[in-house]
Design an enzyme around this catalytic site. Structure first.
Site, mmCIF file in Angstrom:
data_model
loop_
_atom_site.group_PDB
_atom_site.id
_atom_site.type_symbol
_atom_site.label_atom_id
_atom_site.label_comp_id
_atom_site.label_asym_id
_atom_site.label_seq_id
_atom_site.Cartn_x
_atom_site.Cartn_y
_atom_site.Cartn_z
ATOM 1 N N SER A 156 21.553 20.035 -5.530
ATOM 2 C CA SER A 156 20.458 20.512 -4.684
ATOM 3 C C SER A 156 20.626 20.061 -3.242
ATOM 4 O O SER A 156 19.859 20.453 -2.386
ATOM 5 C CB SER A 156 19.113 20.049 -5.239
ATOM 6 O OG SER A 156 18.885 18.727 -4.878
ATOM 7 N N LYS B 100 16.437 13.655 -1.896
ATOM 8 C CA LYS B 100 15.924 14.831 -1.178
ATOM 9 C C LYS B 100 15.682 14.464 0.277
ATOM 10 O O LYS B 100 15.604 13.290 0.637
ATOM 11 C CB LYS B 100 14.572 15.288 -1.780
ATOM 12 C CG LYS B 100 14.633 15.818 -3.192
ATOM 13 C CD LYS B 100 15.088 17.259 -3.260
ATOM 14 C CE LYS B 100 15.178 17.747 -4.695
ATOM 15 N NZ LYS B 100 16.188 17.083 -5.493
#
Ligand SMILES: C[S@@+](CC[C@H](N)C(=O)[O-])C[C@H]1O[C@@H](n2cnc3c(N)ncnc32)[C@H](O)[C@@H]1O
Length: 621
Positions: free
Chosen positions: A119, A157
């Protein structure tokens, strides 16, 4: 930073130099670390030079010397971090990496984590990389952080504060952000260390005979995989259509005749038909043959819809006494009586359809209905019965399930009918690919396939997955034969002993390691590879000279031994008359296969199988 292996090489050079006042030769380094070649030793030296641990003294024998120690730090690798869905934060120091202070700055405490998932690819952070984190509890907007949410779930993230909430933003356009009121920051990424090194340490890359290229453009994460007839029936370890198409487009051209020697449910054959290749498919599982035929035979959607509507009407009128219950072993164990009656009515109504292609196509939705209305856990590829309360409450709406699947399938067929090239053909052969199946020698322009991962008992049991459907849709003369399929597939019967003449050092090494722990498992692995070698020989026979053979394979773990099936195939194939031109590694984001698998018969004991696969590109000499 240098890896464990590089540290060992550096230590060896230091000790050697302390004793002799000159550096070891590349050959001595090669011998000391049992490296495959001098170039691998050279690779380690150049890495140590690049990292500033050795001086560059070109064009001289024994041309290295250690530099005055730069200030280095040992950083603990504390475990894995998900660059994807959060995973439980585990902090088990297992190993360390050595980094020069210059690389991370003077301030702060640091730790490192291995990255799982993709991701963060747009930030240059890839699956398998190591990230070095500076410990801190606050971060600025836009910094890449280790964030802990939802009671100990950790993820990597980019962090943003917005409207009183936190947004954890993936750096991958196909993924959605996570919003939370509370986020615990455990540090900020200060350095990314590319995965190639760890692969080297695991004995997987440059000091090998073959090189794997990591290429994430083959992942197709988040892409639609069920277009046309691809989604009409579940099958284990299906090709992602995009992978099949890309291989076909790269290694064959329009009008060519291709072959998938382990065609399964026919994904590569569907793609072939869509882009104008003629195709042969071979498989030894009768349900796979049935599905592949149904997926690749275009049917006019109007005719299909008409028959479908008439079928719905007919099925309602069938009386209980008109039906014939199938007669196979344990039917009452796998199906409730009420379900058997409904399925039998539906089957009778489908069998009354005169057009055989339409009958078979609707039988595919029936086959899915069999699976979903049975007493099995549908999320499993092996036959496992639901238990207790769940079983008692199990009351499937047979016609509802059928309608849902049939209507979705008809829509898929409408697209396939529209897009399939009318002048190409597909021939599907029920046969064993380790034998001659009647395809002429030197007649095929390209072979594209994905073999099984290993024997059915410990990997995917294609036969077991197919059994109940196959018994209901009459693909066997005697439905009780359905339980024998797995024995006939590759690796289905263990060898008597471990004596063999296969010429693969990688295989020999794996067998030795496995046999030390469990001889029976080593025999399974050998049996699989003996069969695979025969399939490679047949593939060589049917392929035209100079043409390509692409295999998508997984390197499975057996008894914690990673079997390099991609390298084994390359070695075996080169003996037969192929050249291995490429080995590309891709992630498996969507392939339906068990990521965890039972390694033994111990209930609940799980062993990771694979989340990556290799595309081995061979060319016939
Ligand atoms: C990984 S699956 C192929 C899946 C396929 N690519 C798809 O998209 O559905 C491997 C297939 O190999 C078949 N198989 C195993 N041993 C075989 C053999 N000796 N000859 C032919 N097929 C075999 C299995 O039945 C299974 O369908």
């Amino acid at each position: 930073m240098i890896t464990k292996k590089q540290t060992q090489v550096l230590d060896f050079i230091k000790v050697y130099m302390a004793k002799r006042s000159y550096a070891p030769s590349l050959d001595e380094i090669k011998k000391k670390f049992k490296l495959a070649s001098v170039s691998t030793a050279h690779y380690y030296i150049s890495k140590l030079q690049d990292a500033g641990f050795l001086n560059k003294e070109h064009n001289q024998p024994r041309a290295v010397s250690t530099v005055k120690a730069k200030q280095t730090v040992e950083i603990p690798i504390l475990g894995a971090i998900a660059a994807g869905q959060p995973i439980e934060a585990i902090e088990v120091p297992d190993e360390t990496i050595t980094i020069t202070r210059d690389e991370i700055g003077k301030q702060g405490k640091h730790y490192a984590l291995r990255v799982q998932g993709s991701s963060m690819i747009d930030e240059g952070i890839f699956d398998g990389d190591i990230v070095v984190i500076r410990k801190q509890e606050v971060a600025e907007n836009g910094q890449t952080v280790v964030a802990v949410i939802d009671d100990n779930q950790a993820t990597l993230k980019k962090l943003y504060r917005e409207n009183g909430k936190f947004r954890l933003q993936p750096a991958n356009p196909t993924l959605f952000p996570i919003y939370r009121d509370e986020v615990e920051v455990r540090g900020v990424v200060v350095k990314i260390i590319r995965n190639l090194e760890s692969q080297l340490d695991q004995g997987q890359s440059r000091d090998e005979k073959y090189v794997r290229k990591i290429d994430y453009s083959w992942d197709y994460r988040g892409e639609k995989t069920k277009s046309h007839t691809h989604g009409i029936h579940t099958y284990p370890a299906m090709f992602i259509p995009q992978v099949g198409r890309r291989l076909l487009e790269t290694y064959s051209k329009e009008g060519d005749t291709i072959c998938d020697i382990f065609c399964g449910s026919g994904s590569a054959l569907v793609e072939s038909r869509l882009i104008g290749r003629n195709a042969y498919g071979i498989d030894l599982n009768p349900l796979a043959i049935f599905l592949a035929k149904a997926k690749t035979a275009p049917i006019n959607p109007q005719k299909l819809t008409k028959e479908y509507i008439a079928l719905l009407d007919r099925v309602e009128k069938i009386k209980d006494k008109e039906i014939q219950r199938p007669d196979f072993k344990n039917i009452d164990f796998w199906f409730k009586d009420k379900v058997i009656v409904k399925l039998a009515k539906l089957k009778k109504a489908i069998r009354e359809i005169k057009d055989e292609t339409i009958q078979n196509f609707l039988m595919v939705a029936f086959s899915e209905t069999v699976r979903y209305s049975s007493n099995t856990k549908t999320g499993e590829f092996k036959l496992v019965r639901v238990k207790g309360d769940k079983l008692e409450k199990h009351d499937p709406n047979v016609m509802g399930i059928f309608r849902k699947h049939a209507e979705k399938n008809i829509a898929g067929m409408a697209d396939f009918y529209k897009d399939a090239k009318k002048d190409s053909w597909t021939k599907i052969i029920y046969g064993d690919s380790s034998k001659d199946n009647g395809i002429k020698a030197n007649s095929i322009d390209c072979i594209i396939t994905s073999p099984p991962y290993g024997d059915s008992r410990t990997t995917v049991a294609y036969g077991q997955f197919s059994r109940l459907s196959a018994q209901w849709i009459d693909v066997f003369d005697d439905p009780n034969d359905a339980s024998g399929v797995d024995n006939d597939l590759l690796g289905g019967r263990a060898t008597k002993n471990l004596i063999h003449t296969l010429s693969s050092d990688y295989l020999k090494e794996s067998l030795e390691k496995i046999a030390k722990q469990d001889e029976a498992r080593a025999k399974d692995v050998l049996s699989f590879n003996l069969g695979l070698n025969e399939c490679l020989k047949q593939a060589h026979r049917i392929l035209k000279p100079k043409k390509y053979f692409c295999l998508v394979v997984g390197n499975r773990l057996v008894k914690q031994v990673r079997i390099p099936t991609d390298f084994i195939i390359a070695e075996l194939a080169e003996k037969i008359g192929f050249t291995c031109e490429d080995i590309i590694v891709r992630n498996i984001p969507g392939k339906r296969m068990p990521i965890k698998n039972s390694p033994t018969n111990i209930v609940g004991a799980l062993e990771e199988t694979m989340n990556k696969e290799s595309i081995v590109v061979l060319r016939k000499n």
